[in-house]
Design a protein around this motif. Structure first.
Motif, mmCIF file in Angstrom:
data_model
loop_
_atom_site.group_PDB
_atom_site.id
_atom_site.type_symbol
_atom_site.label_atom_id
_atom_site.label_comp_id
_atom_site.label_asym_id
_atom_site.label_seq_id
_atom_site.Cartn_x
_atom_site.Cartn_y
_atom_site.Cartn_z
ATOM 1 N N TYR A 222 3.715 19.011 -10.109
ATOM 2 C CA TYR A 222 2.434 18.710 -9.467
ATOM 3 C C TYR A 222 1.399 19.797 -9.742
ATOM 4 O O TYR A 222 0.259 19.515 -10.146
ATOM 5 N N ASP A 223 1.774 21.058 -9.542
ATOM 6 C CA ASP A 223 0.814 22.160 -9.700
ATOM 7 C C ASP A 223 0.311 22.253 -11.133
ATOM 8 O O ASP A 223 -0.883 22.487 -11.367
ATOM 9 N N ALA A 224 1.190 22.050 -12.110
ATOM 10 C CA ALA A 224 0.788 22.119 -13.517
ATOM 11 C C ALA A 224 -0.181 20.995 -13.865
ATOM 12 O O ALA A 224 -1.145 21.198 -14.610
ATOM 13 N N SER B 178 2.266 13.199 0.320
ATOM 14 C CA SER B 178 2.946 12.017 -0.224
ATOM 15 C C SER B 178 2.953 12.045 -1.748
ATOM 16 O O SER B 178 3.956 11.691 -2.384
ATOM 17 N N VAL B 179 1.829 12.463 -2.331
ATOM 18 C CA VAL B 179 1.749 12.518 -3.792
ATOM 19 C C VAL B 179 2.656 13.624 -4.334
ATOM 20 O O VAL B 179 3.331 13.439 -5.358
ATOM 21 N N ALA C 221 5.398 14.601 -2.997
ATOM 22 C CA ALA C 221 6.762 14.072 -2.872
ATOM 23 C C ALA C 221 7.066 13.103 -4.013
ATOM 24 O O ALA C 221 8.179 13.086 -4.560
ATOM 25 N N LEU C 222 6.070 12.303 -4.389
ATOM 26 C CA LEU C 222 6.242 11.372 -5.512
ATOM 27 C C LEU C 222 6.481 12.147 -6.807
ATOM 28 O O LEU C 222 7.382 11.798 -7.586
ATOM 29 N N PHE C 223 5.696 13.180 -7.037
ATOM 30 C CA PHE C 223 5.868 13.982 -8.249
ATOM 31 C C PHE C 223 7.271 14.582 -8.302
ATOM 32 O O PHE C 223 7.915 14.594 -9.360
ATOM 33 N N LYS C 224 7.720 15.076 -7.183
ATOM 34 C CA LYS C 224 9.067 15.659 -7.135
ATOM 35 C C LYS C 224 10.114 14.601 -7.436
ATOM 36 O O LYS C 224 11.077 14.852 -8.177
ATOM 37 N N ASN C 225 9.894 13.404 -6.925
ATOM 38 C CA ASN C 225 10.847 12.312 -7.114
ATOM 39 C C ASN C 225 10.936 11.866 -8.572
ATOM 40 O O ASN C 225 12.019 11.520 -9.067
ATOM 41 N N ASN D 209 0.830 -1.201 0.000
ATOM 42 C CA ASN D 209 0.000 0.000 0.000
ATOM 43 C C ASN D 209 0.865 1.251 0.000
ATOM 44 O O ASN D 209 1.847 1.340 0.743
ATOM 45 N N LYS D 210 0.495 2.203 -0.824
ATOM 46 C CA LYS D 210 1.219 3.468 -0.900
ATOM 47 C C LYS D 210 0.341 4.591 -0.362
ATOM 48 O O LYS D 210 -0.866 4.615 -0.593
#
Length: 235
Positions: A181-183, A169-170, A172-176, A162-163
């Motif tokens: 994320y904002d776009a 958390s999401v 952070a995933l986008f950054k990774n 499970n994530k």
């Protein structure tokens, strides 16, 4: 059923008569209803035949929707897919990011892509819990922005453990994975239509849960539990 059939026949006759003659008066209408009632009572097989026809018509409608969806999805660019269009084999998977059975099948699909000329089409229908919808809309917006980024997102959430899917958390995933994320969030409103259409298609196919698979024209309701099972279907 008898009452419904009588009503339909009466309405049809009355509509027909209205088109070609003066409106039927109340006494004539009662006479027509009495004749129909007598006929249906003495010929109960008409009810059975009508029910069979309704069932056949519904089956044909569902079958046509099934064929139309296969054709549309295989040619479409709006659904995430791996492999090449018009490949010899294809898998259409209706899935949810929170579907444990869907996650179990992911390694089978990855292996099959290496072994077969195969197209895998992922159709997200958020049905399990509230956050499923959030991930579905966000995932579709990411796919519409950058398909390669989408599959990093997809792989993250489709692994068996499970994530976390809360906003931080999401983000952070986008950054990774290197996504903005904002776009992507700004694009959700335009990408939302695809998920909404997926849900409508799931109604047409009478899907009651995930996973639901179409593999080389064969409908499979529920999960494939081994790679050997998947191979047997592809063969």
């Amino acid at each position: 059923m008898k009452k419904l059939l009588k009503t339909i026949i009466t309405a049809t006759l009355l509509a027909s008569s209205a088109s070609y003659a003066a409106p039927i008066d109340a006494d004539t209408k009662k006479e027509i209803e009495a004749i129909i009632d007598d006929y249906v009572s003495n010929h109960p097989e008409i009810i059975i035949n009508a029910m069979k026809k309704l069932e056949r018509d519904e089956q044909l409608k569902t079958q046509q929707a099934f064929l139309d969806i296969i054709k549309d999805y295989r040619a479409s660019d709006r659904h995430p897919f791996l492999g090449k269009k018009n490949s010899k084999h294809y898998i259409i998977e209706f899935f949810d990011f929170n579907c444990g059975y869907c996650k179990v099948m992911e390694p089978f699909f990855e292996k099959a892509l290496k072994e077969y000329e195969l197209q895998i089409i992922y159709v997200n229908i958020p049905v399990i819990r509230a956050e499923s919808a959030q991930l579905a809309y966000l995932g579709q917006a990411l796919y519409d922005t950058d398909p390669n980024m989408y599959f990093k997102f997809h792989k993250h959430f489709m692994t068996p453990d499970n994530k976390k899917a809360d906003e931080e958390s999401v983000k952070a995933l986008f950054k990774n994975i290197g996504a903005d994320y904002d776009a992507v969030v700004k694009k959700i409103s335009s990408s939302k239509n695809t998920i909404d259409e997926n849900i409508k298609d799931s109604f047409k196919l009478k899907i009651s849960g995930t996973p639901y698979l179409i593999i080389d024209g064969q409908e499979i309701r529920g999960a494939i539990t081994s790679y050997d099972q998947l191979k047997s279907v592809l063969k």
